[in-house]
Write an enzyme that holds these catalytic residues in place. Sequence first.
Site, PDB file in Angstrom:
ATOM      1  N   HIS A 107      34.851  41.370  40.991  1.00  0.00           N
ATOM      2  CA  HIS A 107      35.954  41.766  42.055  1.00  0.00           C
ATOM      3  C   HIS A 107      35.436  43.180  42.241  1.00  0.00           C
ATOM      4  O   HIS A 107      35.673  43.744  43.348  1.00  0.00           O
ATOM      5  CB  HIS A 107      37.166  41.588  41.140  1.00  0.00           C
ATOM      6  CG  HIS A 107      38.384  41.998  42.112  1.00  0.00           C
ATOM      7  ND1 HIS A 107      39.036  43.395  41.706  1.00  0.00           N
ATOM      8  CD2 HIS A 107      38.924  41.679  43.323  1.00  0.00           C
ATOM      9  CE1 HIS A 107      40.124  43.585  42.281  1.00  0.00           C
ATOM     10  NE2 HIS A 107      39.993  42.922  43.440  1.00  0.00           N
TER      11      HIS A 107
ATOM     12  N   GLU B 146      33.142  43.333  45.087  1.00  0.00           N
ATOM     13  CA  GLU B 146      33.618  43.044  46.201  1.00  0.00           C
ATOM     14  C   GLU B 146      34.208  44.159  46.951  1.00  0.00           C
ATOM     15  O   GLU B 146      34.110  44.461  48.056  1.00  0.00           O
ATOM     16  CB  GLU B 146      34.616  41.985  45.937  1.00  0.00           C
ATOM     17  CG  GLU B 146      35.308  41.650  47.364  1.00  0.00           C
ATOM     18  CD  GLU B 146      36.970  41.482  47.099  1.00  0.00           C
ATOM     19  OE1 GLU B 146      37.560  42.225  47.976  1.00  0.00           O
ATOM     20  OE2 GLU B 146      37.280  40.605  46.393  1.00  0.00           O
ATOM     21  N   HIS B 147      34.904  45.117  46.103  1.00  0.00           N
ATOM     22  CA  HIS B 147      35.495  46.233  46.737  1.00  0.00           C
ATOM     23  C   HIS B 147      34.300  47.161  47.283  1.00  0.00           C
ATOM     24  O   HIS B 147      34.591  47.921  48.319  1.00  0.00           O
ATOM     25  CB  HIS B 147      36.320  47.206  45.549  1.00  0.00           C
ATOM     26  CG  HIS B 147      37.746  46.614  45.371  1.00  0.00           C
ATOM     27  ND1 HIS B 147      38.759  47.224  45.782  1.00  0.00           N
ATOM     28  CD2 HIS B 147      38.084  45.394  45.240  1.00  0.00           C
ATOM     29  CE1 HIS B 147      39.871  46.644  45.452  1.00  0.00           C
ATOM     30  NE2 HIS B 147      39.471  45.398  45.129  1.00  0.00           N
TER      31      HIS B 147
ATOM     32  N   GLU C 261      45.571  48.383  41.320  1.00  0.00           N
ATOM     33  CA  GLU C 261      45.622  46.936  41.696  1.00  0.00           C
ATOM     34  C   GLU C 261      46.020  46.158  40.721  1.00  0.00           C
ATOM     35  O   GLU C 261      47.045  45.192  40.660  1.00  0.00           O
ATOM     36  CB  GLU C 261      44.320  46.397  42.540  1.00  0.00           C
ATOM     37  CG  GLU C 261      44.558  44.758  43.047  1.00  0.00           C
ATOM     38  CD  GLU C 261      43.255  44.305  43.631  1.00  0.00           C
ATOM     39  OE1 GLU C 261      43.220  43.206  44.125  1.00  0.00           O
ATOM     40  OE2 GLU C 261      42.257  45.132  43.523  1.00  0.00           O
TER      41      GLU C 261
END
Length: 451
Positions: free
Chosen positions: A68, A71-72, A148
């Site tokens: 993840h 991905e950012h 997040e």
Amino acid sequence: MTGAAPLPLDQAELTFTASGDSLVRRSVLPSGVRVLSEQVPGARSATIGYWVAVGSRDEVVATYGSTHFLEHLLFKGTANRTALDIAVSFDAVGGEHNAMTAKEYTCYYAKVQDKDLPMAVEVLSDMITSSVIDPTEFENERGVILEELAMADDDPSDVTSERFFEAVLGEHPLGRPIGGSPETIQAATRESVWEHYRANYRARDLVITVAGAVDHDELVAWVTRALTAAGWDLSIEAAPVERRDATHDVIERGSPLVVVHRPIEQANILLGVPGIPAADDRRSTLAVLNSVLGGGMSSRLFQEIREKRGLAYSVYSFSPSYSDAGLFGLYAGCSPAKAAQVTELLLSEFRRLATGGITDDEMRRAVGQLSGASALALEDSDTRMSRLGRSEITLGEFADLDESLRRLSLVTAHDVRELAVELVARPLSIAAVGTIDAATFDGLALEPIAV
């Protein structure tokens, strides 16, 4: 097409016509890159996705959350484009672009007008192949991801979901949170994420899917040109990465009950059991079962808990599936004072499927709901693009709408009850968040039952 179309990894070219006269084509390039398209008559836009079959389940202890994190970072710039350049590319044409990290794959996608598809191929190819993972951007994004995670921890439904997956799936890699934890993100290093990137973002891992207004031959040419310009040597021959083993994995329950005390107005409750894998022949049966139990406003859970008793606003069931495992769950949000009663109702309705089965009217209604929802979903090129990706990465076959409806038509009430009997015999877990404690659930018959 008749039946589902197999997608063998060793077949370079496939072409077939799907329901609605859409043209589906697939090319496996010598480098192992797979390109799939669904040309939809009358479409003026297209959705494109770049997929790699690596997700949170593939991480080792030292890299939890790195998929993840990566991905950012792929939006933060390449040797050719800044993060602003990437954003402007799509904003300037009214397009949409984003990404998703799942437990078994990562997808970077965009939706654009047909005339802008070459641009989307160029930009997404650059992001996938040439991210620099700048050290300053790495530290900035670490802060973004920690925010997040904090936002998710403030959402009781998110907390309940994460605890539920851990409770049902235990130590299985699918039970881990996709985003990692604040501790693992704080400990992540640029070197570990860079290594993860270089190990999993290769030509043989890449699947590109496009649905809508697309010409397949042009698409393959654009992809080849963009990946070559980015530095990938597509002349080096390699077989596509093998799909995951679809053998049904053994699940060891993590916990029968997890309660997180939070001073909030509602209790969020999830209960459920291990489900079935994505390629299980009974997926259509499970879809019917889920529809009858908690798939809509006429479902048993909605009618019994909300309409008849007014105990909850949100109540439903769901059934996510993965290559070698699955999960079946029931959710309700209610007053803490009603938590025990609502949990008992969730449990009794679940078990009643096994003891009493479903009626002919429920069967017709479920098949109608699922058929209509499937047809309406395919009005959106996003859904078609995702179907191509999931077919290629997880299922190894493409089933169009006609085939999906045919499979639904074969489901019987006996099949549904038989599967319900199997599910209620599996270890049950409950996860709950709210102004409650473990004593709230005392007295409930939580052990699996044999019917």
